[in-house]
Design an enzyme around this catalytic site. Structure first.
Site, PDB file in Angstrom:
ATOM      1  N   ASN A 208       0.832  -1.202   0.000  1.00  0.00           N
ATOM      2  CA  ASN A 208       0.000   0.000   0.000  1.00  0.00           C
ATOM      3  C   ASN A 208       0.872   1.260   0.000  1.00  0.00           C
ATOM      4  O   ASN A 208       2.092   1.172   0.076  1.00  0.00           O
ATOM      5  CB  ASN A 208      -0.990  -0.012   1.174  1.00  0.00           C
ATOM      6  CG  ASN A 208      -0.289   0.030   2.510  1.00  0.00           C
ATOM      7  OD1 ASN A 208       0.447   0.968   2.806  1.00  0.00           O
ATOM      8  ND2 ASN A 208      -0.486  -1.000   3.313  1.00  0.00           N
ATOM      9  N   ARG A 209       0.220   2.410  -0.083  1.00  0.00           N
ATOM     10  CA  ARG A 209       0.950   3.659  -0.332  1.00  0.00           C
ATOM     11  C   ARG A 209       1.381   4.391   0.926  1.00  0.00           C
ATOM     12  O   ARG A 209       1.838   5.516   0.856  1.00  0.00           O
ATOM     13  CB  ARG A 209       0.068   4.613  -1.163  1.00  0.00           C
ATOM     14  CG  ARG A 209      -0.203   4.107  -2.546  1.00  0.00           C
ATOM     15  CD  ARG A 209      -0.706   5.199  -3.455  1.00  0.00           C
ATOM     16  NE  ARG A 209      -1.444   6.247  -2.778  1.00  0.00           N
ATOM     17  CZ  ARG A 209      -2.417   6.960  -3.327  1.00  0.00           C
ATOM     18  NH1 ARG A 209      -2.770   6.725  -4.563  1.00  0.00           N
ATOM     19  NH2 ARG A 209      -3.019   7.918  -2.670  1.00  0.00           N
TER      20      ARG A 209
END
Ligand code: CTP
Length: 405
Positions: A208-209
């Site tokens: 994820n970011r």
């Protein structure tokens, strides 16, 4: 923007003051460099003058009609001494005024940030320990130095923290002058940060970011408030490891789980700021998955453990647990009602709720700034105004320290 005095004393780390100066200028501040004569043995005045756009000041007998030894301190919104040598700390603690920098420090009534850099023996010497204690008692923020390679072959605590980190603390003290009290001394805190990466095959991951910036800010602020800090760091943007923090690097949720549970055993506080993957591949392929012989729908996922819930379930007496939640709300619920429900579901003592996307359009994940609410299990709710992630971290530690006391 603010008016900052950058005091540079004579140590090898003076070269890093140039990078700090550049960062403070880029943030829009006016910066007056006041260097000790010894500092100018390490770095030429021309470097500071080109970067600050101002003449470097050093002696009390320069510009006498302008009374600079008094005027600079009175005018400043913040004084940053980086590097602060053992000698400068000693002169500050003694209240000396034997050069322009110490005279400025005696007249300044704004926050003062001293960033020590010296050999470990000097940092550990009882004289320095006493001087630092004296300065802190008077309200000067004396940062814990970083550990690592010093001049020559030796290593240990005494390194100047990275300029990017000093600049963050400078911003923090301008935003919130009282943000770094020593109220976590003797405490052990564990902070998780960043995302987790779940392998699908030997080359691919599910990730994820999360940049890790908020968790790193929590760790660095706690360390400078006196805590022993274990930072369990998953995948992050390229971030400098915070000074005076033990960093444990992990990648998968399972690794993060064991690192957090292990470090959390003797912790006073566990903060789960990490963006943990809720799912991982049910089976990790031994070989790279080929598009020719596999069906994309065939990647099966399975639930990951919920680390926060496990930490809460351990029910360690006196240990506080802080969770994070990034919420968008939906047609029928606002962000806060989702947050309140999550706090109850997870059973933690505090939950930091960030609004993401939606009406504010704000993305808490990637930027340097953040806002939200701090919800307490006792029903309390404090708004955390938009500001640096370090300022938000300081508000969280305020609440935690109050509860611990
Ligand atoms: N968390 C955790 N372990 C997980 C998932 C989340 O410890 N497997 C922690 C996060 O670090 C955070 C909190 O739980 O402190 C809330 O994370 P979030 O993803 O919002 O919670 P979820 O339970 O996954 O809720 P949602 O259904 O909204 O995704």
């Amino acid at each position: 923007m603010a008016e900052i005095v950058l005091g540079v004393s004579g140590g090898i780390a003076a070269y890093k003051a140039c990078e700090l100066l550049r960062r403070l200028r880029e943030a829009g501040h006016g910066v007056q460099v006041v260097a000790t004569p010894n500092a100018l043995e390490f770095i030429g005045a021309a470097t500071f003058e080109a970067l600050s756009g101002r003449e470097v000041l050093s002696g009390v007998f320069e510009h006498v009609p302008e009374v600079t030894h008094v005027a600079l301190g009175r005018r400043a919104d913040l004084v940053v001494c980086a590097p602060a040598t053992a000698d400068l700390l000693a002169r500050m603690a003694a209240g000396r005024a034997d050069d322009l920098l110490t005279s400025t420090l005696l007249t300044a009534r704004c926050p003062v940030l001293a960033v020590p850099a010296m050999h470990t023996e000097m940092w550990d010497h009882p004289a320095t320990v006493d001087n630092v204690a004296t300065l802190r008692r008077r309200g000067t923020v004396v940062l814990e130095p970083a550990s690592g390679r010093l001049t020559g072959a030796d290593s240990g605590p005494g390194r100047l923290p990275e300029p990017v980190e000093i600049a963050e603390f400078a911003r923090l003290l301008l935003e919130a002058p009282g943000a770094l009290p020593r109220d976590l001394e003797g405490r052990h805190v564990v902070v998780s940060a960043g995302g987790t990466a779940e392998p699908l095959d030997p080359v691919r991951i599910l990730g994820n970011r999360s940049s890790g910036r908020q968790g790193y800010a929590l760790a660095r602020v706690a360390a400078q408030r006196g805590a022993r800090v274990t930072l369990v760091s998953g995948t992050t943007a390229a971030l400098e490891p915070p000074a005076a923090v033990d960093v444990v690097g992990v990648r998968t949720t399972e690794d993060m789980r064991s690192a957090v549970l292990d470090a959390g055993k003797d912790a006073d506080v566990v903060v789960m700021a990490a963006a943990v993957a809720d799912f991982r591949a049910a089976a990790v392929a031994d070989f790279k998955i080929k598009k020719t012989d596999s069906d994309p729908d065939a990647i099966r996922l399975t639930r990951n453990p919920d680390i926060l819930r496990e930490v809460v379930a351990e029910q360690v007496p006196g240990r506080l647990v802080v969770g994070f939640a990034a919420e968008t709300g939906d047609a029928d619920h606002d962000v806060l009602s989702f947050g309140r429900a999550k706090l109850e579901r997870k059973g933690c003592d505090f939950l930091v709720v960030n609004a993401v996307g939606g009406r504010t359009g704000h993305n808490a994940f990637e930027g340097a700034d953040n806002e939200g609410w701090l919800l307490g299990a006792d029903g309390s709710s404090v708004q955390l105004p938009m500001g640096s992630k370090a300022a938000l971290a300081a508000r969280v530690w305020d609440a935690v320290a109050e509860r611990l006391a």
